[in-house]
Scaffold this motif. Structure first.
Motif, mmCIF file in Angstrom:
data_model
loop_
_atom_site.group_PDB
_atom_site.id
_atom_site.type_symbol
_atom_site.label_atom_id
_atom_site.label_comp_id
_atom_site.label_asym_id
_atom_site.label_seq_id
_atom_site.Cartn_x
_atom_site.Cartn_y
_atom_site.Cartn_z
ATOM 1 N N GLY A 258 0.808 -1.212 0.044
ATOM 2 C CA GLY A 258 0.039 0.066 0.055
ATOM 3 C C GLY A 258 0.776 1.165 0.038
ATOM 4 N N ASP A 259 1.954 1.077 0.214
ATOM 5 C CA ASP A 259 3.102 2.482 0.176
ATOM 6 C C ASP A 259 2.952 2.846 -1.278
ATOM 7 O OD1 ASP A 259 3.537 2.312 2.951
ATOM 8 O OD2 ASP A 259 5.808 1.555 2.488
ATOM 9 N N VAL A 260 3.121 4.325 -1.186
ATOM 10 C CA VAL A 260 2.984 5.174 -2.648
ATOM 11 C C VAL A 260 4.655 5.449 -2.800
ATOM 12 C CG1 VAL A 260 2.141 7.108 -3.754
ATOM 13 C CG2 VAL A 260 0.704 5.492 -2.235
ATOM 14 N N LEU A 261 4.990 5.353 -4.124
ATOM 15 C CA LEU A 261 6.116 6.030 -4.573
ATOM 16 C C LEU A 261 5.907 6.839 -5.683
ATOM 17 C CD1 LEU A 261 7.248 3.558 -2.798
ATOM 18 C CD2 LEU A 261 9.053 3.032 -4.662
ATOM 19 N N ALA A 262 5.816 7.951 -5.638
ATOM 20 C CA ALA A 262 5.872 9.305 -6.607
ATOM 21 C C ALA A 262 7.018 9.221 -7.388
ATOM 22 C CB ALA A 262 5.214 10.246 -5.989
ATOM 23 N N THR A 263 7.075 9.063 -8.499
ATOM 24 C CA THR A 263 8.334 8.957 -9.243
ATOM 25 C C THR A 263 8.932 10.344 -9.893
ATOM 26 O OG1 THR A 263 6.996 8.600 -11.387
ATOM 27 C CG2 THR A 263 7.538 6.635 -9.956
ATOM 28 N N GLY A 264 8.096 11.561 -9.631
ATOM 29 C CA GLY A 264 8.515 12.554 -10.089
ATOM 30 C C GLY A 264 8.032 13.444 -11.133
ATOM 31 N N SER A 265 8.201 14.626 -11.345
ATOM 32 C CA SER A 265 7.261 15.488 -12.407
ATOM 33 C C SER A 265 8.250 15.963 -13.498
ATOM 34 C CB SER A 265 6.957 16.694 -11.605
ATOM 35 O OG SER A 265 6.202 17.629 -12.396
ATOM 36 N N PRO A 266 7.486 15.879 -14.668
ATOM 37 C CA PRO A 266 8.338 16.576 -15.948
ATOM 38 C C PRO A 266 8.234 18.226 -15.337
ATOM 39 C CG PRO A 266 6.612 15.247 -16.560
ATOM 40 C CD PRO A 266 6.155 15.338 -15.017
ATOM 41 N N SER A 267 8.836 18.659 -16.643
ATOM 42 C CA SER A 267 8.953 20.456 -16.622
ATOM 43 C C SER A 267 7.587 20.914 -16.813
ATOM 44 C CB SER A 267 9.941 20.635 -17.530
ATOM 45 O OG SER A 267 9.415 20.444 -18.852
ATOM 46 N N GLY A 268 7.353 21.987 -16.364
ATOM 47 C CA GLY A 268 5.978 22.881 -16.524
ATOM 48 C C GLY A 268 5.424 23.129 -15.181
ATOM 49 N N SER A 269 6.053 23.026 -14.175
ATOM 50 C CA SER A 269 5.406 23.119 -12.708
ATOM 51 C C SER A 269 5.101 24.689 -12.631
ATOM 52 C CB SER A 269 6.436 22.655 -11.738
ATOM 53 O OG SER A 269 5.836 23.086 -10.237
ATOM 54 N N CYS A 270 3.677 25.056 -12.292
ATOM 55 C CA CYS A 270 3.507 26.205 -12.285
ATOM 56 C C CYS A 270 2.515 26.577 -11.121
ATOM 57 C CB CYS A 270 2.877 26.786 -13.629
ATOM 58 S SG CYS A 270 1.499 25.630 -14.079
ATOM 59 N N PRO A 271 2.261 27.686 -10.777
ATOM 60 C CA PRO A 271 1.457 28.256 -9.502
ATOM 61 C C PRO A 271 -0.096 28.014 -9.843
ATOM 62 C CG PRO A 271 2.882 29.944 -10.032
ATOM 63 C CD PRO A 271 3.278 28.918 -11.345
ATOM 64 N N MET A 272 -0.645 27.614 -8.793
ATOM 65 C CA MET A 272 -2.305 27.639 -8.867
ATOM 66 C C MET A 272 -2.940 28.635 -7.978
ATOM 67 S SD MET A 272 -2.727 23.461 -8.449
ATOM 68 C CE MET A 272 -1.655 23.311 -6.881
ATOM 69 N N LYS A 273 -4.129 28.994 -8.505
ATOM 70 C CA LYS A 273 -4.965 29.938 -7.411
ATOM 71 C C LYS A 273 -6.312 29.306 -7.001
ATOM 72 C CE LYS A 273 -6.602 32.796 -11.314
ATOM 73 N NZ LYS A 273 -6.458 31.842 -12.381
ATOM 74 N N SER A 274 -6.792 30.045 -6.214
ATOM 75 C CA SER A 274 -8.177 29.598 -5.941
ATOM 76 C C SER A 274 -9.008 29.604 -7.012
ATOM 77 C CB SER A 274 -8.722 30.430 -4.784
ATOM 78 O OG SER A 274 -9.894 29.994 -4.074
ATOM 79 N N GLY A 275 -9.881 28.716 -7.086
ATOM 80 C CA GLY A 275 -10.957 28.729 -8.321
ATOM 81 C C GLY A 275 -10.200 27.812 -9.610
ATOM 82 N N ASP A 276 -9.128 27.367 -9.665
ATOM 83 C CA ASP A 276 -8.387 26.417 -10.572
ATOM 84 C C ASP A 276 -8.832 25.299 -10.596
ATOM 85 O OD1 ASP A 276 -7.065 28.904 -11.518
ATOM 86 O OD2 ASP A 276 -5.042 28.299 -10.746
ATOM 87 N N THR A 277 -8.801 24.613 -11.856
ATOM 88 C CA THR A 277 -9.097 23.200 -11.760
ATOM 89 C C THR A 277 -7.747 22.391 -12.564
ATOM 90 O OG1 THR A 277 -11.452 23.161 -12.101
ATOM 91 C CG2 THR A 277 -10.249 21.251 -13.129
ATOM 92 N N VAL A 278 -7.275 21.566 -11.796
ATOM 93 C CA VAL A 278 -6.011 20.906 -12.329
ATOM 94 C C VAL A 278 -6.228 19.460 -12.671
ATOM 95 C CG1 VAL A 278 -5.192 20.672 -9.993
ATOM 96 C CG2 VAL A 278 -3.419 20.239 -11.774
ATOM 97 N N ILE A 279 -5.961 19.035 -13.826
ATOM 98 C CA ILE A 279 -6.142 17.667 -14.258
ATOM 99 C C ILE A 279 -4.661 16.736 -14.588
ATOM 100 C CG2 ILE A 279 -7.288 16.011 -15.937
ATOM 101 C CD1 ILE A 279 -9.426 18.071 -16.230
ATOM 102 N N VAL A 280 -4.446 15.797 -13.952
ATOM 103 C CA VAL A 280 -3.248 15.155 -14.390
ATOM 104 C C VAL A 280 -3.600 13.990 -15.351
ATOM 105 C CG1 VAL A 280 -1.023 14.076 -13.460
ATOM 106 C CG2 VAL A 280 -2.038 16.067 -12.197
ATOM 107 N N GLU A 281 -3.242 13.623 -16.064
ATOM 108 C CA GLU A 281 -3.623 12.523 -17.296
ATOM 109 C C GLU A 281 -2.484 11.631 -17.648
ATOM 110 O OE1 GLU A 281 -6.029 11.655 -21.517
ATOM 111 O OE2 GLU A 281 -5.750 13.602 -20.686
ATOM 112 N N VAL A 282 -2.622 10.465 -17.084
ATOM 113 C CA VAL A 282 -1.420 9.389 -17.634
ATOM 114 C C VAL A 282 -1.974 8.512 -18.419
ATOM 115 C CG1 VAL A 282 0.250 7.810 -16.571
ATOM 116 C CG2 VAL A 282 -0.192 9.961 -15.411
#
Length: 264
Positions: free
Chosen positions: A229-253
């Motif tokens: 059940g442990d989770v290993l998060a493998t890291g993020s591609p470039s493009g990390s950017c700020p979020m603000k209240s009201g935003d919707t973020v979708i990660v698709e794999v």
């Protein structure tokens, strides 16, 4: 573990005040069992109970003992965040289980006196299926139950100012996870795309990582025992950017699906 030998979509859900794991088939969920250990050991119910997907509450797919995060595994992301690309050894940090929220959950921005720069990071995450210590690299994928999606929400101003990452990574709701686990897929070649309010801000593939996934699993297992059940998060591609209240973020794999969360 027969269920590991083929691509299956597994969901954790609440129905009539009970929590179950189930197998997704079109618009239905077939009840499998009530806990992850039974699921991983293929100790499954044979009661044939089915429910409609839209009639249940979808939960985060696991309740891990720890969330292991590998940072700067993509060279361009390391550079954009002030890190070091192509490190000889993986860069490691942990997130608390209290950071986890499910698909459709709300990312709650901390007070501005704590942070003014909260950013998204879409990632592929591995769910460990059996206990492992000092795992050989050639056997590492045998310890993976399946793959899911993670958003490594980050207070970037704090990770830049603090001597280590715990505060900037560890706020409540900073670990969106889900919506399900997919078994039987190769995590070493999966495309990742993150959109912010419909605009693509991240696009990458796990084949671009500076360390292979088997190497990451083997390496971390020399430091700490991995539990089911442990989770290993493998890291993020470039493009990390700020979020603000009201935003919707979708990660698709690719082959897994979409993780959608709302910023509040």
């Amino acid at each position: 573990m027969k269920i590991l030998q083929q691509a299956k979509t597994i969901v954790r859900y609440e129905y009539q005040d009970q929590v179950y794991y189930g197998l997704v088939e079109e618009d239905e969920i077939i009840e499998l069992c009530s806990n992850f250990i039974a699921l991983a050991n293929n100790e499954l119910n044979d009661n044939g109970v089915r429910v409609k997907y839209n009639e249940v509450k979808i939960l985060a797919p696991v309740t891990p003992s720890k969330i292991v995060n590998f940072g700067w595994t993509y060279a361009e992301h390391a550079t954009e965040t002030g890190g070091k690309a192509n490190l000889a050894e993986p860069f490691l940090f942990l997130k608390p289980p209290s950071s986890i929220i499910p698909d459709q959950g709300e990312i709650i921005l901390p007070s501005t006196h704590l942070t003014n720069q909260v950013e998204l990071e879409g990632e592929v995450a591995l769910v460990i299926g059996k206990r492992g210590k000092n795992i050989k690299e050639e056997e590492a994928l045998d310890y993976v139950f399946g793959c899911t999606i993670f958003n490594d929400v980050t207070a970037r101003d704090l990770t830049k100012s603090d001597p280590q990452f715990t505060r900037g990574k560890g706020f409540d709701t900073f670990g969106p996870l889900g919506p399900h686990i997919v078994t039987g897929i190769d995590p070493s070649n999966l495309s990742i795309k993150t959109t912010l309010n419909g605009k693509v801000v991240q696009a990458g593939n796990t084949k671009q990582m500076s360390h292979s996934i088997p190497n990451l699993i083997s390496w971390i297992s020399q430091v700490m025992t991995l539990e089911p059940g442990d989770v290993l998060a493998t890291g993020s591609p470039s493009g990390s950017c700020p979020m603000k209240s009201g935003d919707t973020v979708i990660v698709e794999v690719e082959k897994i699906g979409k993780l959608t969360n709302y910023v509040k």
